[in-house]
Design an enzyme around this catalytic site. Sequence first.
Site, short mmCIF file in Angstrom:
data_model
loop_
_atom_site.label_atom_id
_atom_site.label_comp_id
_atom_site.label_asym_id
_atom_site.label_seq_id
_atom_site.Cartn_x
_atom_site.Cartn_y
_atom_site.Cartn_z
N ARG A 190 0.83 -1.68 0.21
CA ARG A 190 0.08 0.16 0.31
C ARG A 190 0.85 0.93 -0.25
NH1 ARG A 190 -3.08 2.11 4.58
NH2 ARG A 190 -4.62 3.89 3.35
N ARG A 240 -2.14 9.72 8.31
CA ARG A 240 -0.61 10.58 7.97
C ARG A 240 -1.04 11.93 7.21
NH1 ARG A 240 -1.73 6.08 6.88
NH2 ARG A 240 -1.17 3.77 8.10
N LYS A 284 11.31 5.34 14.86
CA LYS A 284 11.52 4.22 13.93
C LYS A 284 11.81 4.70 12.67
CE LYS A 284 10.83 0.96 11.08
NZ LYS A 284 10.55 1.81 9.19
N ASP A 303 12.13 -2.47 14.28
CA ASP A 303 10.62 -2.51 13.89
C ASP A 303 10.23 -3.45 14.58
OD1 ASP A 303 10.91 -4.29 12.12
OD2 ASP A 303 10.45 -3.47 10.51
N HIS A 305 9.25 -6.18 13.70
CA HIS A 305 9.76 -7.16 12.53
C HIS A 305 10.90 -7.42 12.71
CE1 HIS A 305 9.67 -9.44 8.12
NE2 HIS A 305 9.40 -9.96 8.68
N PHE A 353 16.58 -8.16 7.13
CA PHE A 353 15.23 -8.22 6.82
C PHE A 353 14.56 -7.69 5.55
CE2 PHE A 353 12.03 -5.07 5.29
CZ PHE A 353 11.07 -5.08 6.83
#
Length: 415
Positions: A190, A240, A284, A303, A305, A353
């Site tokens: 997105r 945002r 972040k 993050d 992840h 990552f």
Amino acid sequence: MATMAKHAVLSAGAAAWASLACARSQLRLDLTLGCGQTFRWRETGDGHWTGVMGGRVWTLTQTDDRLWYHAYGAHPDVHTEEDNREGKGKACGSVQQLNKSEIKRRKVNVKAEERDEPVTVAVKREAEEDMLVDYFQLHVDLEGLYREWSLADPHFKHIANIFTGIRMLRQDPTECLFSFICTSNNHISRIQGMVENLCRSLGRPLWELDGTTYYDFPPLSALADGKVESLLRDLGFGYRARFLQQSAKQILENHGPDWLQGLRSTPYLQARDALRSLPGVGIKVADCACLMSLDKADAVPVDTHVWQIAKRDYKCAAGSAQKTLTDKVHRDIGDFFRQLWGPYAGWAQSVLFCADLKKFQKLKEMLSVKLEDDNKDSLPIKKAKIKMEKQETVNKTEKPRSVRHKKAKLAAQKK
DNA sequence: CAACGACCTCG
DNA sequence: GAGGTCGTT
């Protein structure tokens, strides 16, 4: 409408292309451009990537030992006969001007005779080459870094067998920061569409290829406009929208148009805290901007992840007691990886990552199923863990960084 | 310092 | 829920 220009394809003939020496071990376009550090490149043909960089549209591809590029349109201030003939493409608006003295310097230094070509062509080529070397940071020996990381970290070594050539780009600071403000609570697929919409609605049109118009990333002045929030909300940016407009406005009002660029010569932690004074910029996002556009190679964006990776693949104790990703966990995980990988820790982190992205899992299946060593800690990993334990007691004296005061303004407006 | 709900939208 | 941030408890 004029003749439709097409994306350049290398197999159609190398005449329209130039290249520079660059082994695949130093750069993998598919991984570097597709791992989520930039949202501006698309694979427009087999192994051909098209995007905007430095105010121009480019198509890139690579062979075993060369990086091939085609930049569309004339280079600013350097018009060649070739450009005029090649003018099938549709130029949109004016292009940014290159400093005249810089052009002159290049004209003097270029050895055009050696190539048996007009000086202007050589000047153009050298300017483009410089842009690529800077953007991909090709002066950094990635192969050497991989060797060092592999020496310190068997898990990295394991992953690095397949995920080669992933390097950090040196992105434009405005593009990088405002793109990452869009990433909060969001998926990568997105985000790409959002950044594209941002450029289409507020950026300068540059060039059209196969019916697709490519736009520059909008400047701060465009983002700061008072109408931008409602415009972006209509485009589906959600909460945002306000962050983007307010951050741009705040930068221009409090600091000036060159402030972000200037943070390149500011120390990492100081630059990160400065960015955190902006709405929508937490630790972040600030780390992403530092690593990917402000020359802070040791910035490690953490993050959820990356947190998982630290716990799962390194049994890193930091933050395992906590349920949420607090500032302290961010710092501890970052420190752990910096201790393990050294001053380019942020670059190494991007490799792991990337290896964890769903879209690249096919590549991962090629890894040999299991290595005995995988669950054992190497000496460097042990050292990193021990260091963390020690700091557990030492860190208490460190002053907490408070950057909240400047953000109060935004809340007050929140009706 | 840690935890929690809210924030927009939907590749 | 998603590659997060903000304000409150």
